[in-house]
Write an enzyme that holds these catalytic residues in place. Structure first.
Site, PDB file in Angstrom:
ATOM      1  N   ASP A  84       0.826  -1.213   0.000  1.00  0.00           N
ATOM      2  CA  ASP A  84       0.000   0.000   0.000  1.00  0.00           C
ATOM      3  C   ASP A  84       0.855   1.255   0.000  1.00  0.00           C
ATOM      4  O   ASP A  84       0.411   2.328   0.401  1.00  0.00           O
ATOM      5  CB  ASP A  84      -0.927  -0.007   1.227  1.00  0.00           C
ATOM      6  CG  ASP A  84      -2.057   0.981   1.101  1.00  0.00           C
ATOM      7  OD1 ASP A  84      -2.622   1.381   2.142  1.00  0.00           O
ATOM      8  OD2 ASP A  84      -2.395   1.390  -0.043  1.00  0.00           O
ATOM      9  N   LYS A  99       2.917   3.241  -5.554  1.00  0.00           N
ATOM     10  CA  LYS A  99       2.405   2.196  -6.434  1.00  0.00           C
ATOM     11  C   LYS A  99       3.460   1.666  -7.396  1.00  0.00           C
ATOM     12  O   LYS A  99       3.482   0.475  -7.691  1.00  0.00           O
ATOM     13  CB  LYS A  99       1.181   2.711  -7.195  1.00  0.00           C
ATOM     14  CG  LYS A  99       0.125   3.354  -6.268  1.00  0.00           C
ATOM     15  CD  LYS A  99      -0.152   2.524  -5.006  1.00  0.00           C
ATOM     16  CE  LYS A  99      -0.745   3.371  -3.892  1.00  0.00           C
ATOM     17  NZ  LYS A  99      -0.795   2.621  -2.586  1.00  0.00           N
ATOM     18  N   ASP A 126      -3.302  -2.986  -2.511  1.00  0.00           N
ATOM     19  CA  ASP A 126      -4.318  -1.944  -2.623  1.00  0.00           C
ATOM     20  C   ASP A 126      -4.082  -1.140  -3.904  1.00  0.00           C
ATOM     21  O   ASP A 126      -2.995  -1.172  -4.487  1.00  0.00           O
ATOM     22  CB  ASP A 126      -4.246  -1.009  -1.400  1.00  0.00           C
ATOM     23  CG  ASP A 126      -5.416  -0.041  -1.343  1.00  0.00           C
ATOM     24  OD1 ASP A 126      -5.306   1.003  -0.694  1.00  0.00           O
ATOM     25  OD2 ASP A 126      -6.456  -0.321  -1.998  1.00  0.00           O
ATOM     26  N   ASN A 127      -5.094  -0.414  -4.345  1.00  0.00           N
ATOM     27  CA  ASN A 127      -4.976   0.603  -5.402  1.00  0.00           C
ATOM     28  C   ASN A 127      -4.533   0.100  -6.768  1.00  0.00           C
ATOM     29  O   ASN A 127      -3.831   0.828  -7.497  1.00  0.00           O
ATOM     30  CB  ASN A 127      -4.002   1.697  -4.965  1.00  0.00           C
ATOM     31  CG  ASN A 127      -4.325   2.270  -3.623  1.00  0.00           C
ATOM     32  OD1 ASN A 127      -3.598   2.075  -2.662  1.00  0.00           O
ATOM     33  ND2 ASN A 127      -5.460   2.945  -3.526  1.00  0.00           N
ATOM     34  N   GLU A 166     -11.701   4.352  -1.177  1.00  0.00           N
ATOM     35  CA  GLU A 166     -11.962   4.671   0.240  1.00  0.00           C
ATOM     36  C   GLU A 166     -12.775   5.965   0.408  1.00  0.00           C
ATOM     37  O   GLU A 166     -12.431   7.004  -0.114  1.00  0.00           O
ATOM     38  CB  GLU A 166     -10.656   4.759   1.055  1.00  0.00           C
ATOM     39  CG  GLU A 166      -9.560   5.605   0.473  1.00  0.00           C
ATOM     40  CD  GLU A 166      -8.522   4.796  -0.279  1.00  0.00           C
ATOM     41  OE1 GLU A 166      -8.913   3.836  -0.971  1.00  0.00           O
ATOM     42  OE2 GLU A 166      -7.341   5.130  -0.228  1.00  0.00           O
TER      43      GLU A 166
HETATM   44  O1  77L Z   1      -0.045   6.944  -2.601  1.00  0.00           O
HETATM   45  C1  77L Z   1      -0.739   6.223  -1.875  1.00  0.00           C
HETATM   46  N1  77L Z   1      -0.214   5.528  -0.855  1.00  0.00           N
HETATM   47  C2  77L Z   1       1.209   5.599  -0.589  1.00  0.00           C
HETATM   48  C3  77L Z   1       1.611   6.920   0.010  1.00  0.00           C
HETATM   49  O2  77L Z   1       1.787   6.765   1.364  1.00  0.00           O
HETATM   50  C4  77L Z   1      -2.222   6.181  -2.086  1.00  0.00           C
HETATM   51  C5  77L Z   1      -2.810   7.183  -2.846  1.00  0.00           C
HETATM   52  C6  77L Z   1      -4.192   7.208  -3.058  1.00  0.00           C
HETATM   53  C7  77L Z   1      -4.810   8.281  -3.863  1.00  0.00           C
HETATM   54  C8  77L Z   1      -4.666   9.600  -3.480  1.00  0.00           C
HETATM   55  C9  77L Z   1      -5.242  10.625  -4.217  1.00  0.00           C
HETATM   56  C10 77L Z   1      -5.980  10.314  -5.356  1.00  0.00           C
HETATM   57  F1  77L Z   1      -6.544  11.309  -6.084  1.00  0.00           F
HETATM   58  C11 77L Z   1      -6.128   8.994  -5.756  1.00  0.00           C
HETATM   59  C12 77L Z   1      -5.534   7.978  -5.014  1.00  0.00           C
HETATM   60  C13 77L Z   1      -5.007   6.211  -2.494  1.00  0.00           C
HETATM   61  C14 77L Z   1      -4.413   5.189  -1.728  1.00  0.00           C
HETATM   62  O3  77L Z   1      -5.181   4.203  -1.171  1.00  0.00           O
HETATM   63  C15 77L Z   1      -3.031   5.161  -1.530  1.00  0.00           C
HETATM   64  O4  77L Z   1      -2.516   4.126  -0.795  1.00  0.00           O
HETATM   65 MG    MG Z   2      -3.960   2.581  -0.537  1.00  0.00          MG
END
Ligand code: 77L
Ligand code: MG
Length: 217
Positions: free
Chosen positions: A141, A144, A169-170, A199
């Protein structure tokens, strides 16, 4: 405002959550993200799948890459057996500092170790410095584009065994295309994709990928 979003979230948790109660910390964090400010927690449908994996797998040694504020670390650890442990790695010092406070608030500091270093450096030392033999559960997580680097490192270090689960995730938003191609193309994993809501956003879809290691280590 002199404070960061993560500091504001911690303040809200300290004021509204029950000390020593992981469920209260998670519920309160979800309330904060729904009513005050969005935060990138692996929550709701993502968290439900994570709960299911932990309850079924009953992992002894877990590794999380990307602690952020500790939401998923608490979510994992609250379901671990007494002797089980979670090592969670966060490269951002501000996030790591908040995460340590959230872990303490949940009363899970004996089960969770937050390490403020680069994931690759820690993975290379898990066996020698962190007393790890094998990883039963890995939760990806963090950044990415680093998923593929780190899963290859974990394989190289022979840290997985038959039945180990790698949960990412993601894989849709922001996406981890290189990782998905790699893990789905590998004969060492059996992968399943789950379409989930992003989320705290009911009108956005994301995806998570559960991969079971069937290789020979
Ligand atoms: O970068 C991520 N995690 C690592 C940094 O610590 C991360 C980003 C997003 C996200 C944010 C902003 C948006 F516009 C789209 C996605 C969502 C997540 O669940 C994530 O884990
Ligand atoms: Mg995430």
């Amino acid at each position: 405002k002199g404070t960061t979003r993560e500091q504001r979230a911690l303040k809200y948790l300290k004021e509204h959550a029950r000390q020593g109660d992981p469920d209260s910390v998670l519920e309160t964090f979800d309330e904060f993200c729904r009513t005050q400010e969005w935060a990138m927690n692996a929550a709701e449908e993502k968290g439900d799948i994570l709960d299911e994996i932990v309850r079924e797998l009953q992992p002894t040694t877990c590794l999380e890459l990307g602690t952020y504020c500790g939401y998923s670390a608490v979510r994992i650890a609250r379901n671990l057996s007494p002797s089980a442990r979670l090592i969670t790695i966060e490269v951002n010092p501000d996030y790591a500092a908040v995460a340590r406070e959230v872990v303490k608030l949940a009363g899970l500091q004996d089960k969770i170790e937050v390490i403020n270093l680069d994931s690759a450096d820690v993975i290379r030392e898990l066996k020698t410095k962190y007393d790890v033999t094998k990883l039963d559960l890995v939760f990806l997580d963090h950044w990415k584009y680093l998923y593929i680097r780190d899963i290859k490192l974990i394989e190289e270090e022979k840290l997985l065994k038959k039945g180990s689960v790698v949960f990412a995730d993601n894989v849709i938003i922001p996406g981890a295309p290189g990782y998905l191609e790699y893990i789905r193309g590998s004969k060492n994993y059996k992968s399943t994709f789950y379409s989930v809501h992003f989320e705290y956003m009911d009108d956005m879809k994301d995806g998570v990928e559960k991969s079971v290691y069937i290789g020979d280590e």
